[in-house]
Every structure is written in structure tokens, then in C-alpha cells.
Design an enzyme around this catalytic site. Structure first.
Site, PDB file in Angstrom:
ATOM      1  N   GLU A  93       0.832  -1.209   0.000  1.00 55.17           N
ATOM      2  CA  GLU A  93       0.000   0.000   0.000  1.00 55.17           C
ATOM      3  C   GLU A  93       0.867   1.259   0.000  1.00 55.17           C
ATOM      4  OE1 GLU A  93      -2.723   0.361   3.298  1.00 55.17           O
ATOM      5  OE2 GLU A  93      -3.755   2.043   2.363  1.00 55.17           O
ATOM      6  N   GLU A 126     -12.230   2.328   4.039  1.00 57.15           N
ATOM      7  CA  GLU A 126     -11.348   2.459   5.198  1.00 57.15           C
ATOM      8  C   GLU A 126     -11.375   3.929   5.601  1.00 57.15           C
ATOM      9  OE1 GLU A 126      -6.847   1.058   6.205  1.00 57.15           O
ATOM     10  OE2 GLU A 126      -7.140   2.728   4.849  1.00 57.15           O
TER      11      GLU A 126
HETATM   12  C1  LER Z   1      -3.815   1.638   6.115  1.00 62.83           C
HETATM   13  O1  LER Z   1      -4.573   1.017   5.146  1.00 62.83           O
HETATM   14  C2  LER Z   1      -3.638   3.052   5.830  1.00 62.83           C
HETATM   15  O2  LER Z   1      -4.186   3.578   4.899  1.00 62.83           O
HETATM   16  C3  LER Z   1      -2.757   3.803   6.709  1.00 62.83           C
HETATM   17  O3  LER Z   1      -2.842   5.156   6.442  1.00 62.83           O
HETATM   18  C4  LER Z   1      -3.033   3.595   8.163  1.00 62.83           C
HETATM   19  O4  LER Z   1      -2.188   4.426   8.862  1.00 62.83           O
HETATM   20 MN    MN Z   2      -5.417   2.384   3.481  1.00 64.55          MN
END
Ligand code: LER
Ligand code: MN
Length: 267
Positions: free
Chosen positions: A151, A245
Site C-alpha cells: 500500500e 477504510e
Molecule cells: C492503512 O490502510 C492506511 O491507509 C494507513 O494510512 C493507516 O495508517
Molecule cells: Mn489504506
């Protein structure tokens, strides 16, 4: 495309980045609201009792979209960029267990902040350690038909792999077909030259997408152009999971409802 929402168990760390807490109540709420799946934010693979999870998934007609690991970093303070040590072996062992769990649930494990930081002393060495650790785990995951998801995260939280393009370059370096990107449009709004356009450009490397608005509230509550995002990813024939999220504000159920009410038109 399918829509998921990030959840954790009731004893998750305060820093766990999820909308709902408590597996059973979260899954009931996600199902009532019409989500297709749940993203399980775990701190330890042993949090999952497979018999219980199977029952809840069947009762609430949900799938596991992915297993996310942000709490591992927060709890253990260990990361992929660390030099070899006994604790690093503990971290790798824990990721093997996450991968084994994902072989049964969702087939995807994310690598977010647990990748660590490159720091300033020997940044190239730290990145090389990240690449080696991620490659070793991808090889393990490949045998289980599991994909790892890197990510890109904004510069205020982490000091490398901030843009989708940087993510794409590093997974090219790792050189495994079961390591993909998990772009998060909240981070992309800070780091990337465009959101929809970049998602379309790198679509072949994308395995999962996190959704939040520019202020990290539910999509529709900020100024991110979701029409543009969905136009691009549909043009690129994206057919994977999108997972909500967001900050659980004004309160979790309302935030989750705002998100799906706004996003339903794209599915
Ligand atoms: C986790 O998926 C994310 O986006 C981070 O920014 C969490 O700190
Ligand atoms: Mn995220």
C-alpha cells in the site's frame, strides 16, 4: 467489483484503522448495510477462530476481502526494513501464519506501515531489505495461491513508497506476479499527480483499492472526485475489491451507511 469494509475485533489497538470493532457486531452491521465483504485488520493470526468465522460469514453472507496487518507494526514495532534478527524472524513467521490464514480467507494480505521506513543512515540498504523480505514472503505466498498487497502511504506516515508509481517500481523490482498494489485514494489525493488517471495507468499492478474521501470521512463527505475514479477504473475493467477504510465519524454505523449510500450507484 465488490465492496468491503475494514473491521477489527473488540480488543483491537486504539490505532487500528477500522470502521467497526468486534467481529460479530461488525459483520452484522456490514451485512445489514449491504456490503459484500469485510477486510479483517488483525494484530495476530490467532485472533481468528475458523469455525466461528465460517459460521459468521455464512450467517451474514459475507466474504473476507483481505487480511490487513497495520496493527502488527503498531504492536510489535517490527518491520520489513529491519536488519536480520531473532525478532525479524518472529515477524516473518507471523506473516507466514497470516498467509496461511489468507489461503482460506480472502487470498490477500496487505503490507502497509509494516514495511517500515528507510531512514537516513543507509536508505538503500533498508530498501534492499524490504525487497528481500517481500520477495521471500511472496515466494511462500505463491505456493498457497495468496497475493501480497503493497500500500503506497502518504509522506506524513511513512518515508518511502508514497505514490502508486513508486509502488509499481518496487514491485517490479521484487519480480513476483503475486505481489500487487493496494492504492488508497486518501493517500493518492496527497501524493499522486491524479487519482483516476493513475489508477487506470497502473491497473495491471493493482490488486485491491482502499476508499475514503479527501478528509478520510466516508466517500461523499469531502472533495474527492469519485465519478472520475470510477470512470477510469471501469474503463480499465477493474474487477477486484474496493474497501471502505474511513474514520468512524460521526459514529461507526452512520459513517459506514454514508459510504455505501454514496457508493452504491457505481456498483
Ligand atoms: C492503512 O490502510 C492506511 O491507509 C494507513 O494510512 C493507516 O495508517
Ligand atoms: Mn489504506
Amino acid at each position: 467489483m465488490k465492496l468491503s469494509i475494514a473491521i477489527a475485533d473488540s480488543d483491537a489497538l486504539p490505532s487500528a484503522f477500522v470502521v467497526f470493532r468486534g467481529f460479530e457486531t461488525s459483520m452484522k452491521a456490514a451485512s445489514d448495510l449491504g456490503y459484500n465483504g469485510i477486510e479483517l485488520a488483525l494484530k495476530n493470526p490467532s485472533e481468528i477462530d475458523p469455525a466461528k468465522l465460517d459460521r459468521l460469514l455464512a450467517d451474514y453472507k459475507l466474504e473476507v476481502s483481505a487480511i490487513s496487518t497495520g496493527q502488527v507494526y503498531a504492536e510489535l514495532g517490527l518491520s520489513f526494513t529491519d536488519p536480520p534478527s531473532a525478532q525479524k524472524e518472529t515477524l516473518i513467521g507471523m506473516f507466514h501464519d497470516f498467509i496461511d490464514l489468507a489461503a482460506r480467507y480472502g487470498k490477500k494480505v496487505n503490507i502497509g506501515r509494516v514495511r517500515g521506513s528507510k531512514g537516513t543512515s543507509q536508505p538503500d540498504e533498508a530498501i534492499a531489505r524490504f525487497v528481500d523480505t517481500a520477495r521471500g514472503l511472496s515466494e511462500y505466498a505463491k505456493k498457497k495461491d495468496v497475493t501480497l498487497l503493497v500500500e503506497p502511504v502518504n509522506r506524513y506516515e511513512i518515508d518511502f513508497i508514497n505514490t502508486v508509481e513508486e509502488g509499481a517500481r518496487i514491485i517490479e523490482k521484487i519480480g513476483m506476479d503475486n505481489i500487487k498494489l493496494m492504492p488508497d485514494v486518501f493517500h493518492m489525493n496527497i501524493e499522486d499527480p491524479a487519482i483516476g488517471g493513475e489508477l487506470e495507468k497502473w491497473i495491471n499492478k493493482i490488486g485491491y483499492i482502499h476508499l475514503a474521501d479527501s478528509n478520510r470521512y466516508a466517500p461523499g463527505q469531502g472533495h474527492t472526485d469519485f465519478d472520475d475514479i470510477f470512470r477510469h477504473i471501469k474503463k480499465a475493467r477493474y474487477d477486484g475489491w474496493l474497501s471502505v477504510e474511513i474514520l468512524p465519524k460521526p459514529e461507526p454505523y452512520q459513517a459506514a451507511r454514508q459510504a455505501i449510500t454514496f457508493l452504491r450507484k457505481y456498483f
